[in-house]
Structures are given as C-alpha cells and as structure tokens.
Design a protein around this motif. Sequence first.
Motif, mmCIF file in Angstrom:
data_model
loop_
_atom_site.group_PDB
_atom_site.id
_atom_site.type_symbol
_atom_site.label_atom_id
_atom_site.label_comp_id
_atom_site.label_asym_id
_atom_site.label_seq_id
_atom_site.Cartn_x
_atom_site.Cartn_y
_atom_site.Cartn_z
ATOM 1 N N ASN A 47 23.172 -24.110 24.008
ATOM 2 C CA ASN A 47 22.056 -24.405 23.908
ATOM 3 C C ASN A 47 20.938 -23.360 23.480
ATOM 4 O OD1 ASN A 47 19.928 -26.202 23.642
ATOM 5 N ND2 ASN A 47 19.171 -25.740 25.808
ATOM 6 N N ASN A 48 20.323 -23.547 22.315
ATOM 7 C CA ASN A 48 19.498 -22.442 21.648
ATOM 8 C C ASN A 48 18.093 -22.987 22.023
ATOM 9 O OD1 ASN A 48 19.372 -20.257 20.334
ATOM 10 N ND2 ASN A 48 18.785 -21.187 18.444
ATOM 11 N N GLY A 49 17.483 -23.900 22.933
ATOM 12 C CA GLY A 49 16.255 -24.276 23.163
ATOM 13 C C GLY A 49 15.258 -24.955 22.273
ATOM 14 N N ALA A 50 15.365 -24.956 20.870
ATOM 15 C CA ALA A 50 14.612 -25.647 20.179
ATOM 16 C C ALA A 50 15.273 -25.444 18.507
ATOM 17 C CB ALA A 50 13.272 -24.852 19.821
ATOM 18 N N GLU A 51 14.725 -26.242 17.856
ATOM 19 C CA GLU A 51 15.123 -26.052 16.341
ATOM 20 C C GLU A 51 14.767 -25.082 15.564
ATOM 21 O OE1 GLU A 51 17.212 -27.640 12.817
ATOM 22 O OE2 GLU A 51 17.226 -28.216 14.924
ATOM 23 N N PRO A 52 15.525 -24.053 14.940
ATOM 24 C CA PRO A 52 14.928 -22.849 14.350
ATOM 25 C C PRO A 52 13.915 -23.522 12.948
ATOM 26 C CG PRO A 52 17.083 -23.157 13.702
ATOM 27 C CD PRO A 52 16.946 -24.259 14.896
ATOM 28 N N ALA A 53 13.126 -22.997 12.792
ATOM 29 C CA ALA A 53 12.233 -22.965 11.665
ATOM 30 C C ALA A 53 12.971 -22.656 10.244
ATOM 31 C CB ALA A 53 10.604 -22.104 11.610
ATOM 32 N N SER A 54 13.609 -21.789 10.340
ATOM 33 C CA SER A 54 14.332 -21.444 9.086
ATOM 34 C C SER A 54 15.533 -20.639 9.693
ATOM 35 C CB SER A 54 13.539 -20.620 8.332
ATOM 36 O OG SER A 54 14.162 -19.949 7.084
ATOM 37 N N LEU A 55 16.324 -20.153 8.571
ATOM 38 C CA LEU A 55 17.837 -19.055 8.835
ATOM 39 C C LEU A 55 17.664 -18.393 7.792
ATOM 40 C CD1 LEU A 55 20.701 -21.537 9.919
ATOM 41 C CD2 LEU A 55 19.218 -20.055 11.324
ATOM 42 N N ASP A 56 16.659 -18.231 6.953
ATOM 43 C CA ASP A 56 16.364 -17.349 6.008
ATOM 44 C C ASP A 56 15.930 -16.045 6.717
ATOM 45 O OD1 ASP A 56 15.143 -15.476 4.144
ATOM 46 O OD2 ASP A 56 14.691 -17.442 2.910
ATOM 47 N N VAL A 57 16.490 -15.099 6.636
ATOM 48 C CA VAL A 57 16.480 -13.748 7.609
ATOM 49 C C VAL A 57 15.109 -13.137 7.138
ATOM 50 C CG1 VAL A 57 17.019 -11.113 7.870
ATOM 51 C CG2 VAL A 57 18.935 -13.379 7.362
ATOM 52 N N ASP A 58 14.657 -13.295 6.160
ATOM 53 C CA ASP A 58 13.259 -12.664 5.663
ATOM 54 C C ASP A 58 12.067 -13.499 6.222
ATOM 55 O OD1 ASP A 58 14.686 -10.232 4.616
ATOM 56 O OD2 ASP A 58 14.708 -11.326 2.556
ATOM 57 N N LYS A 59 12.216 -14.620 6.731
ATOM 58 C CA LYS A 59 11.295 -15.631 6.971
ATOM 59 C C LYS A 59 11.355 -16.356 8.373
ATOM 60 C CE LYS A 59 10.744 -17.299 2.212
ATOM 61 N NZ LYS A 59 10.359 -18.182 1.240
ATOM 62 N N VAL A 60 12.199 -15.636 9.321
ATOM 63 C CA VAL A 60 12.372 -15.933 10.725
ATOM 64 C C VAL A 60 11.610 -15.257 11.572
ATOM 65 C CG1 VAL A 60 14.692 -16.924 10.158
ATOM 66 C CG2 VAL A 60 14.403 -14.711 11.122
ATOM 67 N N GLU A 61 11.379 -15.795 12.643
ATOM 68 C CA GLU A 61 10.686 -14.947 13.901
ATOM 69 C C GLU A 61 11.151 -15.464 15.028
ATOM 70 O OE1 GLU A 61 6.414 -15.201 14.338
ATOM 71 O OE2 GLU A 61 6.326 -17.099 12.995
ATOM 72 N N THR A 460 -4.385 -4.052 13.084
ATOM 73 C CA THR A 460 -5.122 -4.889 12.288
ATOM 74 C C THR A 460 -4.148 -5.301 11.228
ATOM 75 O OG1 THR A 460 -7.204 -3.648 13.120
ATOM 76 C CG2 THR A 460 -7.211 -5.179 10.856
ATOM 77 N N ASP A 461 -3.252 -4.584 10.570
ATOM 78 C CA ASP A 461 -2.654 -5.017 9.436
ATOM 79 C C ASP A 461 -1.295 -5.668 9.539
ATOM 80 O OD1 ASP A 461 -1.384 -2.655 10.098
ATOM 81 O OD2 ASP A 461 -1.572 -1.681 8.432
ATOM 82 N N GLN A 462 -1.022 -5.947 10.617
ATOM 83 C CA GLN A 462 0.341 -6.347 11.056
ATOM 84 C C GLN A 462 0.503 -7.953 10.824
ATOM 85 O OE1 GLN A 462 3.230 -4.443 12.287
ATOM 86 N NE2 GLN A 462 1.865 -2.924 11.310
ATOM 87 N N THR A 463 1.488 -8.137 10.120
ATOM 88 C CA THR A 463 1.907 -9.647 9.692
ATOM 89 C C THR A 463 2.327 -10.377 11.015
ATOM 90 O OG1 THR A 463 4.336 -8.865 9.229
ATOM 91 C CG2 THR A 463 2.487 -9.333 7.374
ATOM 92 N N ASN A 464 2.579 -9.792 12.063
ATOM 93 C CA ASN A 464 2.839 -10.369 13.493
ATOM 94 C C ASN A 464 1.506 -10.422 14.495
ATOM 95 O OD1 ASN A 464 5.813 -8.735 13.443
ATOM 96 N ND2 ASN A 464 5.684 -11.083 13.410
ATOM 97 N N ASN A 465 0.509 -10.205 13.804
ATOM 98 C CA ASN A 465 -0.798 -10.141 14.729
ATOM 99 C C ASN A 465 -1.314 -11.426 14.690
ATOM 100 O OD1 ASN A 465 -2.967 -9.507 15.958
ATOM 101 N ND2 ASN A 465 -3.750 -7.919 14.634
ATOM 102 N N THR A 466 -0.887 -12.577 15.185
ATOM 103 C CA THR A 466 -1.223 -13.870 15.118
ATOM 104 C C THR A 466 -2.590 -14.086 15.975
ATOM 105 O OG1 THR A 466 0.188 -14.460 16.757
ATOM 106 C CG2 THR A 466 0.943 -15.159 14.730
ATOM 107 N N SER A 467 -2.779 -12.897 16.988
ATOM 108 C CA SER A 467 -3.961 -13.220 17.908
ATOM 109 C C SER A 467 -5.443 -12.575 17.008
ATOM 110 C CB SER A 467 -3.977 -12.084 18.883
ATOM 111 O OG SER A 467 -4.073 -10.811 18.590
#
Length: 540
Positions: A47-61, A460-467
């Motif tokens: 079990n993997n917990g949820a449906e992945p948003a993508s399997l494109d390596v460059d677009k996943v998180e 500030t310049d991070q693409t992971n900075n969703t806060s």
Amino acid sequence: MFNNIGINTLKTLTYSISIMLGCVTASYAAVVPPGTQLAEKQEIVRNNGAEPASLDVDKVEGNVALNIIYDFFDTLVSIDNKGNVVPRLAESWETKDKKTWIFHLRKGIKWSDGTPITAHDVVFSWRRLTDPKTLSPYGSYFVNASVVNAKEILAGKKKAEELGVKALDNSTLEVTLEKPVGYFLQMLAFAITSPISEKVVEKYGVKWTQPEFFVSSGAFKLSQWQVNEKIVGIRNPDYWDNKNTVINKVTYLPLSSDISDLNRYLAGEIDMTFTIPLESFASLKKQMSSQVHITPILSTYYYEFNNKKPPFNDARVRQALSLALNRDIIANRVVAQGEIPAYTILPPRIGGFKFKKPDYESWTQAQRNEKAKQLLNEAGFNKTHPLTFNLVYNSSDLHKKIAIAATSMWKKNLGVIAKIQTEEWKVMLDNEHQGKFDVVRGGWIADYDNPMAFLVIFATDQTNNTSSYSNKDFDNLVRKAGETNNQGDFQQAVDILTKDMPIIPVYYYVNAILVKPYIGGYYSNSLGQVATKDLYVIKH
C-alpha cells in the motif's frame, strides 16, 4: 533522499584528490540466506497511501510518488544500508579540484526498452529539471548543489543548455560546481536526479509516463496504471543488476484509509502496509510483534502557514499557534508509535550534528499557553475578536485525528476557531503551490542526511518553499552554511526559523508499518525508503 553517511566520512570521500569507486560492490541486492526456500510466486503488494500526482521524475514530490520512482529508476550513485556512497548507473567517479566531477557510466546499461542509457540522457534530464518551463517542485535542486549556472537558469536569465553538466562521450559525464559542496554525492543519490530517456520524452511529451510509452532504468518497469486503483511494476530484464533481483511483480495500492489498509493486510491482500492505525497499534504490537516494523527516520511532521496571507504574515500569530500546541500529547498519546515531539524543523542527529534546543521546549505547557495568549492579544485577537482559519490536511485517518487534537488545543488554550477540511493528495499539493490555503498539514523527509535538506526549503528562491516564507538574514545564513557545513551557521539559521515560526514543527516521524513474515530482506533506511528489489517472498 538517502541516509546517514557521517560528516567526517563524507568529507573524506568528497575532498579526496581522486575518488575512484568502481571496485565497490552493488549498493542493494536481494540477499537470500542459504537454505531459504523461496515461494514459486515472487510478487508483492504494497500500500502506498495515495494516488501519485505523476510518475514524471522531474515533476514529482513527496514519498507517494518517490516510493515508486525509487523502484523504477536508478541514480548515478546511491547510499547503502551502512551509509556508504556506492555506484549505481555510474561505476566510478573522480574529482581533482573538488569542483569538477567526472562520472563514468557502467558499460552496457540499458533502458527498459533495450536502448542504451547514455550521459546525454543525464544531461537532458538535469537540464529539464532545472528549466523553469518544467515547473518542477525540485527545480532549485541543482541550485542548492551549486551546479554552474543553475541559479541563473531557474531565474530565466540563462538557457538550460548552459547548465554545468556535459556529456564528454556516451558514457562519461562532467559536472562543474561553482564551489565545493561537502554533501554533493549524497545529493546525487536522491531519486529526483535519476535520468530519464531523452528520446522517449521528446517523442511522446507529457504522455511518456503512460504504460505503453514508459521506459525506466531500475529493477522494475511500469506495466499498469489504473488511476485510484493500482500501479503495477514488473521486473525489468534489461536492468543492469537484474541478476540480484528476485521479485517479479510489485503492485502499489493508493489506499488512504488506515483501516482499509489494515483490513486488507489481515485478509492477506496486502504484504506491506503504508501505516498502522493508531487505535490498533498497541494490540498489533502485542499480538503480531514480529510483523510490526518501527524505524526512526529523518522526517518532520508540521503545520505550514501561508506566510503571505494575513494574519499569518504576522509572526506573533504564528508563534502563538505554535506555543499553544501540546506536542507531547500529540506525539505520545494521539500518535504514540515512538514519535518524538518536535520543536524545530531539524530531526535529532541529522548530519551527525547536535543542535541547541529552543528555549520554549523547556517551558511547561502552561507557560507556553500564557505566552501564546499574550502574543495573540498583541496581534489583535481575543475572546471578542477570535482568530478563525481553515486547517487543511490530505485524506488520512491519522492526519484527521491529529487535526482534531490540534484544533481542540487551540480552542481550549487560545479561543481560536480552526475549521478542518480534507483534500486529496494531488489537490492539496496543487493548492499549496498556488498559495490557496491558510494553514496546511506538511511533512518533509530529508533528501539527504544534512541539515541543508530541511533548511533550504525555507529559502526565498526555493521552488519547494510553499510557505512563502522570506527572510534575507536566513537566506544568507543558509547560503553560508551550504558552503561551510558549519554547525554554528546551521544553528543561527535554525534560531531564525524558531523566532519567525513559518511552520509549526509537531513531531519527528518513525516509519511504522506491518510486513508479512514471509517477506524476506525487509529494511527501511533513515529516509523511510524500502527498495522492492531488496525483497523476496519465502515459501509459506
């Protein structure tokens, strides 16, 4: 996203005048003990917990997608179960000046369609990851690795073709850094750096992740993808280390309900769960102790503020909500599977460092509540004008229980009215990146065993900075710490986060799952990863 190689060891590896590791054995393999009788059917359901948003390596998180990417793709290097950097797609590498790295790919490595994996594929993939047009959540990854021109490319000031990565020939890759990075090899062990096939992506575009077009470099290849039902991987005979793989088929289920996960496990339909239901944990540990596996991991559960949105652009509001949250109750009574209350973003012992604890950790909860009331009142909120907001979490029984506990604490301790709402994983991620939230459940698993793996997501310049947090002093300290790998610089950066409180650290995770007794080779590293290729099914 790999585990604990000590800092001193890492420096030795990185700073050697010439590092050649072609003689090191493969990092992972299904090691079957002599005399073990294997089942005729080598298939596993996870079990993997949820449906992945993508399997494109460059677009996943997030681990939902990366768990699968980890099985389907190989990186240039990896970290073995003892914390050593070992070869994967690259059989050896060297550096003479600590800034220019040369990687030699294995001879004869192939994609799952039988075509050669080349250094040109690596170049294509890393350029694509960094190109702002890709909109990758990890677009800033090679900025953090100090790869030449990555920062300018992400900012749109230079072309992706100017990234400091070059194919010297089909099997030789050159990577140029702006400065030495002490954990560079660790960063290359993260699944997001896995190369993808240039020919396939160029030919099929966004459709390349569909099963009929999908090609991979790892032990498994995509066979089926039935949305919200299952993803199936079958053994990849073209995998360079196929001789050390035993499992022929792995199925990933997207069950978000902990109860459904457990029920299907008990019914024999699942071999490895994603979690263990809180209310069942104690009895399962008593009755099925050999099947309960608990592993501390470098990961933090937190609540993330939208730092740009009033009133959460006021640090006093953020601090008040953080102080009024009783972490001891959440970690030790609500979750209670071995989690540790968290007062900073950094998990214990990350990178081999031991950091100073924030003052408020030693306070009583009554003292924290009193200070929280004062701060909230100063920010303009009180009984006659209560703070009201929405708290979002992705669909999960666990997240729901924690959200109910948190909102109850805020109401009791501060008179705050927090309304909880649930969203599907993909929807929540999209809304986070678009800033469409007040407060949202968050969690971060280290991409590599170093404090930078956590600190950079607040730059500030991070693409992971969703806060949407931004503090120039913090940015400068993170930049400096990335160069020095110095505990003092890391500590100053953490102190700023503690003061500004862009998130509420809640607890440090453990990986708690159920694994059938006939599954051999199970091992979860400090980043919570379980490689299916390490596993095998014992006759039962």
